[in-house]
Design a protein around this motif. Structure first.
Motif, short mmCIF file in Angstrom:
data_model
loop_
_atom_site.label_atom_id
_atom_site.label_comp_id
_atom_site.label_asym_id
_atom_site.label_seq_id
_atom_site.Cartn_x
_atom_site.Cartn_y
_atom_site.Cartn_z
N LEU A 324 0.85 -1.18 0.00
CA LEU A 324 0.00 0.00 0.00
C LEU A 324 0.89 1.23 0.00
N THR A 325 0.59 2.18 -0.86
CA THR A 325 1.23 3.48 -0.69
C THR A 325 0.15 4.52 -0.40
N GLU A 338 3.92 19.48 -2.69
CA GLU A 338 4.96 18.64 -2.10
C GLU A 338 4.31 17.27 -1.93
N ILE A 339 4.89 16.27 -2.57
CA ILE A 339 4.35 14.92 -2.44
C ILE A 339 5.00 14.25 -1.23
N TRP A 340 4.18 13.60 -0.43
CA TRP A 340 4.67 12.78 0.68
C TRP A 340 4.14 11.37 0.42
N ALA A 341 5.04 10.41 0.30
CA ALA A 341 4.60 9.05 -0.03
C ALA A 341 5.09 8.05 1.01
N TRP A 342 4.14 7.36 1.62
CA TRP A 342 4.45 6.34 2.63
C TRP A 342 4.31 4.95 2.01
N PHE A 343 5.17 4.06 2.43
CA PHE A 343 5.04 2.65 2.05
C PHE A 343 4.49 1.90 3.26
N GLN A 356 10.86 -7.62 0.23
CA GLN A 356 10.71 -7.81 -1.23
C GLN A 356 9.66 -6.86 -1.78
N SER A 357 8.60 -6.71 -1.02
CA SER A 357 7.52 -5.86 -1.44
C SER A 357 7.97 -4.38 -1.47
N TYR A 358 8.78 -4.02 -0.51
CA TYR A 358 9.32 -2.66 -0.45
C TYR A 358 10.16 -2.37 -1.70
N LYS A 359 10.95 -3.35 -2.07
CA LYS A 359 11.77 -3.20 -3.30
C LYS A 359 10.88 -3.02 -4.52
#
Ligand code: FES
Ligand SMILES: [Fe+2]
Length: 452
Positions: A324-325, A338-343, A356-359
């Motif tokens: 999910l982002t 300003e974009i802020w993106a969380w993983f 692996q998913s983070y990659k």
């Protein structure tokens, strides 16, 4: 005080009526994209009154953990106190207003102001005044000078929101039926989702409406904007592949697109998540949610005005991953965000899968990902082409309107859809975005009524 017809800066009753009429026809006057007067109105009437995402509970684990954020132009400090509660303050010293804590993230027992040295604890209480008694004497009652709390703060499934309007409707009501859809990823696993790493940030020269709309209801752009991924074999060749599924129009301008695969492709088993997690989903989701979820390969949408979410299944190095982002499009001007993106990933997922998913995320939707840069380039182009004399003509002499007519009077809602909202049986429609515009105008116009 505004004049009878002058809501602000020449945006008057007549003009608002004209905008309404255009929107009803599926048309959005181009002059409004980056117009500074419209932007001023949006800052007060939309961003000053709606719930804004600030961060996720999993970012603050121990007592004293803090992160610094922005709620539009207000600096915000989120900190966990000794009791384990998360406090949310205006990140500005109560003495002379200095931006108090400028680090992105950290752990502290106290926050000391760099200007005159006042210090505050994790409950925002003023606990130290340099030379206090000697210079202020009894006149200074410390309790009167604590940090200011953000007027409203609330959470939903780990997501922390703030609101600058003390009279805003409760967060639960504001999110409304959107909760049913975000629960598909936030509530499927025991323990919910957790943030990995720090949110990535970057600035893009566009208006917030472009990015908000892009995630809210524009799968139509996928085959063209992201053509390179088709050429690389990451995305299917079928030009309709992003159309399969449902687009759902929800209250308060929220939008969701629930995508399935096209003919000839099957939904990846368990959305690329480890099979052993599935019984947990079956336990946590309702029958209707499971029915939808089993068909899903991507959930993408926007919580109005500027929080978007994207939960896809992606391939990377021969593996399929789900993640999910969450991202906010923080306006910092009429033509800048300003974009802020969380993983985020399921807390209950195996550690190896998380990495692996983070990659997979970084390679596709991180700031340098294969898909991410395509979008930002396009949003920049829209803003650039909307700043000239012709595009900005308020009389619309040049028929300078943008087209949101896709599917209008052509596609009927799918009555058999098991979820809430009005669901259309394709994602190649503009219903959700028109709904977003309706709410956008409602908020702008409401203020007009107030000013009468
Ligand atoms: S402004 Fe913070 S101590 Fe003076
Ligand atoms: Fe895109």
């Amino acid at each position: 005080m505004a004049g009878r017809h002058n809501v602000r800066n020449g945006i008057d009753k007549e003009l608002l009526a004209e905008i309404k009429q255009k929107l009803e026809q599926g048309l959005f006057p181009q002059w409004m994209v980056t117009d500074p007067d419209i932007y001023d109105l949006e800052v007060d009437k939309i961003f000053g009154r709606t719930w804004q995402y600030l961060g996720h509970e999993s970012e603050l684990k121990e007592a004293g953990d803090y992160v610094t954020r922005w709620l539009m132009d207000d600096p915000v400090l989120l900190v966990k106190n000794k009791k384990g509660e998360i406090n949310v303050f205006l990140n500005s010293c109560s003495h002379r207003g200095t931006h108090l804590c400028t680090a992105d993230v950290g752990n502290r027992k106290t926050f000391t102001c760099p200007f005159h040295g006042w210090s505050f604890n994790t409950d925002g209480e003023l606990i130290g005044v340099v030379a206090g008694d000697k210079v202020f004497g009894e006149r200074l009652n410390k309790q009167d000078w604590n940090l200011h709390k953000i007027p409203r703060v609330d959470t939903y499934r780990g997501m922390i929101f703030g609101n600058l309007d003390p009279n805003a409707m409760p967060l639960e009501d504001y999110l409304g039926d959107l909760k049913w859809y975000i629960d598909l990823f936030l509530a499927r696993s025991d323990g919910g989702m957790e943030v990995i790493g720090a949110p990535q940030r970057w600035v893009v020269n566009t208006n917030w409406k472009m990015s908000t709309e892009n995630f809210g209801g524009d799968p139509y752009h996928v085959a063209t904007t992201h053509k390179s991924t088709v050429e690389l074999g990451i995305s299917p060749k079928d030009p309709f592949y992003a159309s399969y599924g449902h687009q759902v129009k929800l209250n308060h301008g929220h939008c969701v697109n629930v995508s399935t695969t096209g003919p000839g492709f099957s939904v990846p088993s368990y959305q690329g998540l480890p099979e052993e997690m599935w019984p947990m989903f079956e336990r946590n989701l309702s029958k209707e949610q499971l029915e939808v979820y089993k068909q899903t390969v991507v959930i993408v949408g926007t919580c109005f005005p500027n929080l978007s979410f994207h939960c896809p299944v992606h391939g990377n190095e021969g593996h399929l991953h789900n993640y999910l982002t969450l991202r906010i499009w923080r306006p910092i001007g009429p033509d800048k965000i300003e974009i802020w993106a969380w993983f985020l990933i399921d807390k209950a997922a195996p550690e190896e899968y998380k990495m692996q998913s983070y990659k997979g995320y970084v390679a596709s939707f991180g700031p340098s990902g294969t898909l991410e840069a395509d979008d930002t380039e396009i949003w920049t182009r829209v803003a650039k082409a909307s700043k000239g004399k012709m595009a900005r003509n308020r009389e619309m002499k040049y028929n300078n309107v943008l087209n949101y007519m896709m599917g209008m009077d052509k596609i009927e809602p799918d009555e058999s859809w098991p979820g809430p909202g009005i669901a259309y049986p394709t994602c190649f429609v503009d219903y959700a975005l028109r709904g977003m515009h309706e709410y956008w105008l409602e908020l702008l116009t409401k203020e007009y009524e107030d000013e009468q």
